[in-house]
Design a protein around this motif. Structure first.
Motif, PDB file in Angstrom:
ATOM      1  N   VAL A  20      89.184  72.816  32.381  1.00  0.00           N
ATOM      2  CA  VAL A  20      88.417  72.677  31.238  1.00  0.00           C
ATOM      3  C   VAL A  20      86.932  72.218  31.365  1.00  0.00           C
ATOM      4  N   VAL A  21      86.802  71.254  32.424  1.00  0.00           N
ATOM      5  CA  VAL A  21      85.424  70.974  32.647  1.00  0.00           C
ATOM      6  C   VAL A  21      84.587  71.717  33.068  1.00  0.00           C
ATOM      7  N   ALA A  22      85.264  72.881  33.880  1.00  0.00           N
ATOM      8  CA  ALA A  22      84.417  74.174  34.482  1.00  0.00           C
ATOM      9  C   ALA A  22      83.893  74.943  33.332  1.00  0.00           C
ATOM     10  N   ALA A  23      84.867  75.017  32.273  1.00  0.00           N
ATOM     11  CA  ALA A  23      84.538  75.929  31.177  1.00  0.00           C
ATOM     12  C   ALA A  23      83.531  75.164  30.442  1.00  0.00           C
ATOM     13  N   VAL A  24      83.574  73.896  30.095  1.00  0.00           N
ATOM     14  CA  VAL A  24      82.377  73.370  29.330  1.00  0.00           C
ATOM     15  C   VAL A  24      81.003  73.273  30.114  1.00  0.00           C
ATOM     16  N   TRP A  41      72.860  77.396  39.136  1.00  0.00           N
ATOM     17  CA  TRP A  41      73.554  76.521  38.429  1.00  0.00           C
ATOM     18  C   TRP A  41      74.905  76.477  38.367  1.00  0.00           C
ATOM     19  N   LEU A  42      75.370  77.962  38.195  1.00  0.00           N
ATOM     20  CA  LEU A  42      76.878  78.056  38.353  1.00  0.00           C
ATOM     21  C   LEU A  42      77.302  77.692  39.815  1.00  0.00           C
ATOM     22  N   VAL A  43      76.816  77.745  40.853  1.00  0.00           N
ATOM     23  CA  VAL A  43      77.003  77.666  42.238  1.00  0.00           C
ATOM     24  C   VAL A  43      77.212  76.016  42.271  1.00  0.00           C
ATOM     25  N   VAL A  44      76.203  75.270  41.770  1.00  0.00           N
ATOM     26  CA  VAL A  44      76.212  73.890  41.664  1.00  0.00           C
ATOM     27  C   VAL A  44      77.485  73.308  40.784  1.00  0.00           C
ATOM     28  N   THR A  49      82.683  70.891  40.339  1.00  0.00           N
ATOM     29  CA  THR A  49      84.232  70.730  40.025  1.00  0.00           C
ATOM     30  C   THR A  49      85.049  70.582  41.303  1.00  0.00           C
ATOM     31  N   LEU A  50      84.671  70.981  42.547  1.00  0.00           N
ATOM     32  CA  LEU A  50      85.221  70.549  43.744  1.00  0.00           C
ATOM     33  C   LEU A  50      85.363  69.251  44.050  1.00  0.00           C
ATOM     34  N   ILE A  51      84.186  68.561  43.697  1.00  0.00           N
ATOM     35  CA  ILE A  51      84.325  67.003  44.034  1.00  0.00           C
ATOM     36  C   ILE A  51      85.185  66.599  42.726  1.00  0.00           C
ATOM     37  N   LEU A  52      85.131  67.026  41.455  1.00  0.00           N
ATOM     38  CA  LEU A  52      86.000  66.529  40.499  1.00  0.00           C
ATOM     39  C   LEU A  52      87.660  66.468  40.982  1.00  0.00           C
ATOM     40  N   ALA A  53      87.626  67.783  41.520  1.00  0.00           N
ATOM     41  CA  ALA A  53      89.101  68.217  41.666  1.00  0.00           C
ATOM     42  C   ALA A  53      89.629  67.352  42.908  1.00  0.00           C
ATOM     43  N   ALA A  77      89.008  76.726  38.689  1.00  0.00           N
ATOM     44  CA  ALA A  77      87.695  76.620  38.229  1.00  0.00           C
ATOM     45  C   ALA A  77      86.740  77.854  38.504  1.00  0.00           C
ATOM     46  N   LEU A  78      86.684  78.521  39.683  1.00  0.00           N
ATOM     47  CA  LEU A  78      86.132  79.804  40.175  1.00  0.00           C
ATOM     48  C   LEU A  78      86.315  80.725  39.346  1.00  0.00           C
TER      49      LEU A  78
END
Length: 96
Positions: A20-24, A41-44, A49-53, A77-78
């Protein structure tokens, strides 16, 4: 030695939270970032999201299946960011 949890928390919530965070973040990038910079920015966002996971799964405090849960979170997320990127690409070729 700690006693094992009789009814451990479900880990699905942490996985879906990352999605959900990735979508937002992906939608926010689409709204606020110029078209030339969206891919960067999508790569960033994927890195964030990796760090969040990692953080979300570490917060659960369960070592069983940690790598699998993080991998599912990042793969989801990817896919989410990829679908959003596909939408950006299709929107850029439509005249109007």
């Amino acid at each position: 030695m700690a006693a094992p949890a009789l009814a451990p928390r479900r880990t699905t919530g942490g996985i879906v939270t990352v999605w959900v965070v990735a979508a937002v973040i992906g939608v926010a990038i689409g709204l606020f970032v110029p078209a030339d910079w969206r891919a960067a920015w999508l790569v960033v966002a994927l890195g964030g999201t990796l760090i969040l996971a990692f953080a979300v799964q570490l917060a659960y405090g369960r070592s069983q299946g940690y790598i699998r849960r993080v991998a599912i979170s990042i793969l989801g997320a990817l896919i989410v960011l990829g679908v959003i990127s596909l939408g950006f690409g299709l929107a850029s070729i439509v005249p109007g």
